[in-house]
Write a protein that holds these residues in place. Structure first.
Motif, short mmCIF file in Angstrom:
data_model
loop_
_atom_site.label_atom_id
_atom_site.label_comp_id
_atom_site.label_asym_id
_atom_site.label_seq_id
_atom_site.Cartn_x
_atom_site.Cartn_y
_atom_site.Cartn_z
N PHE A 68 0.81 -1.21 0.00
CA PHE A 68 0.00 0.00 0.00
C PHE A 68 0.85 1.27 0.00
CE2 PHE A 68 -3.35 -2.92 1.45
CZ PHE A 68 -4.39 -2.51 0.61
N LYS A 69 2.14 1.12 0.25
CA LYS A 69 3.02 2.30 0.15
C LYS A 69 3.00 2.86 -1.27
CE LYS A 69 6.36 5.18 1.30
NZ LYS A 69 7.67 4.80 1.81
N TYR A 70 2.87 1.98 -2.27
CA TYR A 70 2.83 2.44 -3.67
C TYR A 70 1.55 3.25 -3.91
CZ TYR A 70 2.67 2.38 -8.75
OH TYR A 70 2.60 2.74 -10.07
N LEU A 71 0.41 2.76 -3.42
CA LEU A 71 -0.84 3.48 -3.59
C LEU A 71 -0.80 4.81 -2.84
CD1 LEU A 71 -3.40 0.55 -3.17
CD2 LEU A 71 -2.47 1.51 -5.30
N PHE A 72 -0.16 4.80 -1.66
CA PHE A 72 -0.02 6.03 -0.89
C PHE A 72 0.84 7.05 -1.64
CE2 PHE A 72 2.58 8.34 2.32
CZ PHE A 72 1.56 9.11 2.87
N LEU A 73 1.93 6.58 -2.25
CA LEU A 73 2.78 7.48 -3.02
C LEU A 73 2.05 8.03 -4.24
CD1 LEU A 73 6.24 5.66 -2.93
CD2 LEU A 73 5.50 7.61 -1.58
N ARG A 74 1.24 7.20 -4.89
CA ARG A 74 0.45 7.66 -6.02
C ARG A 74 -0.50 8.78 -5.60
NH1 ARG A 74 2.07 7.21 -11.15
NH2 ARG A 74 2.65 5.09 -11.71
N LEU A 75 -1.16 8.57 -4.47
CA LEU A 75 -2.09 9.58 -3.98
C LEU A 75 -1.38 10.88 -3.62
CD1 LEU A 75 -4.91 10.42 -2.99
CD2 LEU A 75 -4.35 9.37 -0.78
N MET A 76 -0.27 10.77 -2.88
CA MET A 76 0.47 11.96 -2.49
C MET A 76 1.11 12.64 -3.69
SD MET A 76 -0.15 12.17 0.68
CE MET A 76 1.00 13.44 1.20
N GLY A 77 1.56 11.83 -4.67
CA GLY A 77 2.11 12.41 -5.88
C GLY A 77 1.08 13.21 -6.65
N PHE A 78 -0.15 12.73 -6.67
CA PHE A 78 -1.23 13.46 -7.33
C PHE A 78 -1.55 14.75 -6.59
CE2 PHE A 78 -5.83 14.34 -7.46
CZ PHE A 78 -5.98 14.62 -8.82
N ILE A 79 -1.57 14.68 -5.25
CA ILE A 79 -1.88 15.87 -4.45
C ILE A 79 -0.81 16.93 -4.60
CG2 ILE A 79 -2.18 16.72 -2.09
CD1 ILE A 79 -3.46 14.03 -1.39
N PHE A 80 0.47 16.52 -4.57
CA PHE A 80 1.58 17.47 -4.66
C PHE A 80 1.97 17.80 -6.10
CE2 PHE A 80 2.00 16.25 -0.27
CZ PHE A 80 2.59 17.33 0.36
N GLY A 81 1.40 17.07 -7.06
CA GLY A 81 1.71 17.33 -8.45
C GLY A 81 3.09 16.86 -8.88
N VAL A 82 3.58 15.78 -8.29
CA VAL A 82 4.91 15.24 -8.63
C VAL A 82 4.80 13.77 -9.00
CG1 VAL A 82 6.25 16.90 -7.26
CG2 VAL A 82 5.33 14.85 -6.16
N GLY A 83 3.76 13.43 -9.73
CA GLY A 83 3.50 12.04 -10.07
C GLY A 83 4.61 11.37 -10.86
N GLU A 84 5.41 12.16 -11.58
CA GLU A 84 6.45 11.57 -12.42
C GLU A 84 7.59 10.94 -11.61
OE1 GLU A 84 7.67 15.74 -11.48
OE2 GLU A 84 5.83 14.76 -12.19
N MET A 85 7.73 11.31 -10.35
CA MET A 85 8.84 10.78 -9.56
C MET A 85 8.40 9.63 -8.63
SD MET A 85 9.33 13.72 -6.64
CE MET A 85 10.34 12.67 -5.63
N VAL A 86 7.12 9.30 -8.62
CA VAL A 86 6.61 8.28 -7.71
C VAL A 86 7.22 6.92 -7.98
CG1 VAL A 86 4.53 6.96 -7.09
CG2 VAL A 86 4.45 9.45 -7.15
N LEU A 87 7.29 6.53 -9.26
CA LEU A 87 7.77 5.20 -9.59
C LEU A 87 9.24 5.02 -9.18
CD1 LEU A 87 6.91 2.55 -10.80
CD2 LEU A 87 7.64 3.37 -13.05
N SER A 88 10.07 6.02 -9.47
CA SER A 88 11.49 5.94 -9.08
C SER A 88 11.63 5.90 -7.56
CB SER A 88 12.26 7.13 -9.64
OG SER A 88 12.24 7.13 -11.05
N GLN A 89 10.83 6.69 -6.87
CA GLN A 89 10.89 6.72 -5.41
C GLN A 89 10.50 5.37 -4.82
OE1 GLN A 89 8.29 9.62 -3.65
NE2 GLN A 89 8.76 9.01 -1.55
N TYR A 90 9.44 4.77 -5.34
CA TYR A 90 8.98 3.49 -4.80
C TYR A 90 9.97 2.38 -5.13
CZ TYR A 90 6.09 -0.51 -3.68
OH TYR A 90 5.61 -1.69 -3.14
N ARG A 91 10.55 2.41 -6.32
CA ARG A 91 11.53 1.39 -6.69
C ARG A 91 12.75 1.44 -5.77
NH1 ARG A 91 11.36 1.80 -13.34
NH2 ARG A 91 9.55 0.42 -13.64
N GLU A 92 13.20 2.63 -5.45
CA GLU A 92 14.34 2.76 -4.54
C GLU A 92 13.96 2.31 -3.13
OE1 GLU A 92 17.52 2.49 -3.48
OE2 GLU A 92 17.85 3.86 -5.17
N PHE A 93 12.78 2.68 -2.70
CA PHE A 93 12.28 2.23 -1.39
C PHE A 93 12.25 0.71 -1.33
CE2 PHE A 93 8.37 0.53 0.54
CZ PHE A 93 8.61 0.81 1.88
N LEU A 94 11.72 0.06 -2.39
CA LEU A 94 11.60 -1.39 -2.40
C LEU A 94 12.98 -2.05 -2.48
CD1 LEU A 94 9.41 -3.58 -2.44
CD2 LEU A 94 9.54 -3.57 -4.93
#
Length: 349
Positions: A239-265
């Motif tokens: 659910f961290k990925y879904l949380f990042l997607r939601l926060m990325g949409f709110i902050f308008g930085v959706g393009e960096m979500v995938l890289s952030q989650y991949r590094e986290f994982l």
């Protein structure tokens, strides 16, 4: 000497009444009448948070200097046959009263002939250690099966050259969707090993505050606790990925979500490979040096979580500029705040 029936003080009625957890709110002070005779064990063991105090008839007999499990002997403060009021008080929160119990002691035979006639019964294997060892074997088998079946994915996470390069975020396991079977199995292996270490260091000390909100777990619930923590960690990672997607949409930085989650994982799974070794250290040294092992285990968990956040910050800062306060606030909301919550629940309970 000690029972499971606790009392609280009613100011308006000026008397002690039975404490009912489902009826009364939490209290900083709990009471119980205790007596000592030749048939009772004067020792009590309990899990205490720092600054917990014990009183006998308003006489201070114990103060916890740190969060740990304690065993104290009350015989120096009690006279046989006399009733005493045992008070358990903490300045900030309700004491962990379910942990208070009389330690079990082996029954020794008074008759020396009987001792000579019967062979001593060997000590039964401790269920706690047995369960941990069993799940340790399961974790080892899962990692072995993953290395045999998904070698390229295994190497993309656990090979040092892959772990240190930004380019490998687009390769191997990290390039696959999180719903892929291999991804789920890798996260499951990490969740189980992480849960084992959490349960190991807290089973003999005190239950986690989060678990106490769900149900009261006892030593007999060890397997249930391991499975529960594994499920919670597994769902947290997914659910961290879904949380990042939601926060990325709110902050308008959706393009960096995938890289952030991949590094986290990648960091979480890579560092998680060391958790079984910490657990082996726990199993080997717990009986001789419990406080040292407890400290090492907690530091290991803290280092894993903190390093994951720091490395995620570092990776994102290389691909995106962190001069923007808006972007920095996003990273604090998605990484730092969840880290503080996890450390509070797991380590600083």
């Amino acid at each position: 000497m000690l029972s499971s029936d606790w009392l609280i003080f009613k100011v308006k009625q000026n008397k002690l009444v039975p404490y009912l957890p489902e009826f009364h709110e939490e209290r900083q002070a709990l009471y119980q009448w205790v007596t000592l005779d030749k048939f009772t064990n004067p020792k009590i063991e309990f899990a205490a948070r720092e600054e917990l105090c014990l009183f006998l008839d308003n006489r201070l007999v114990f103060v916890a200097d740190s969060t740990a499990r304690y065993t104290i002997d009350l015989s120096p403060f009690m006279k046989p046959g006399k009733k005493y009021l045992l008070s358990v008080w903490h300045p900030d929160q309700q004491p962990n009263y379910p942990s208070f119990k009389v330690p079990q002691q082996p029954i020794t035979s008074i008759n020396s002939k009987a001792v000579a006639a019967f062979r001593p019964i060997p000590k039964q294997p401790d269920s706690h250690r047995s369960a941990l060892i069993f799940f340790m074997v399961v974790v080892g088998l899962i990692y072995g099966a993953l290395r045999m079946t998904f070698y390229s994915d295994f190497a993309s996470i656990f090979r040092w050259s892959s772990f240190t390069k930004l380019s490998t975020l687009e390769e191997g396991l990290l390039a696959k969707p999180i719903g892929n079977w291999s991804s789920i199995l890798f996260v499951l292996a990490f969740a189980l090993s992480f849960a084992l270490l959490i349960v190991a260091i807290h089973t003999n000390l005190e239950d986690l505050a989060l678990l106490n909100q769900l149900f009261t777990a006892t030593q007999a619930d060890l397997i249930s606790k391991i499975l529960l923590y594994s499920l919670m960690i597994f769902l947290f990672v997914l659910f961290k990925y879904l949380f990042l997607r939601l926060m990325g949409f709110i902050f308008g930085v959706g393009e960096m979500v995938l890289s952030q989650y991949r590094e986290f994982l990648r960091t979480l799974l890579g560092m998680g490979l060391f958790l079984p070794f910490v657990l082996l250290l726990y199993l080997g040294l717990w009986s001789s040096k419990p406080q040292v092992v407890y400290w090492i285990a907690n530091v290991s968990i803290t280092a894993l979580l903190v390093f994951t956040v720091v490395r995620t910050f570092h990776t994102v800062s290389k691909k995106y500029s962190l001069k923007n306060l808006h972007l920095f606030s996003y990273l604090c909301a998605t990484e730092v705040i969840p880290l503080m919550i996890l450390l509070k629940l797991i380590v600083f309970v």
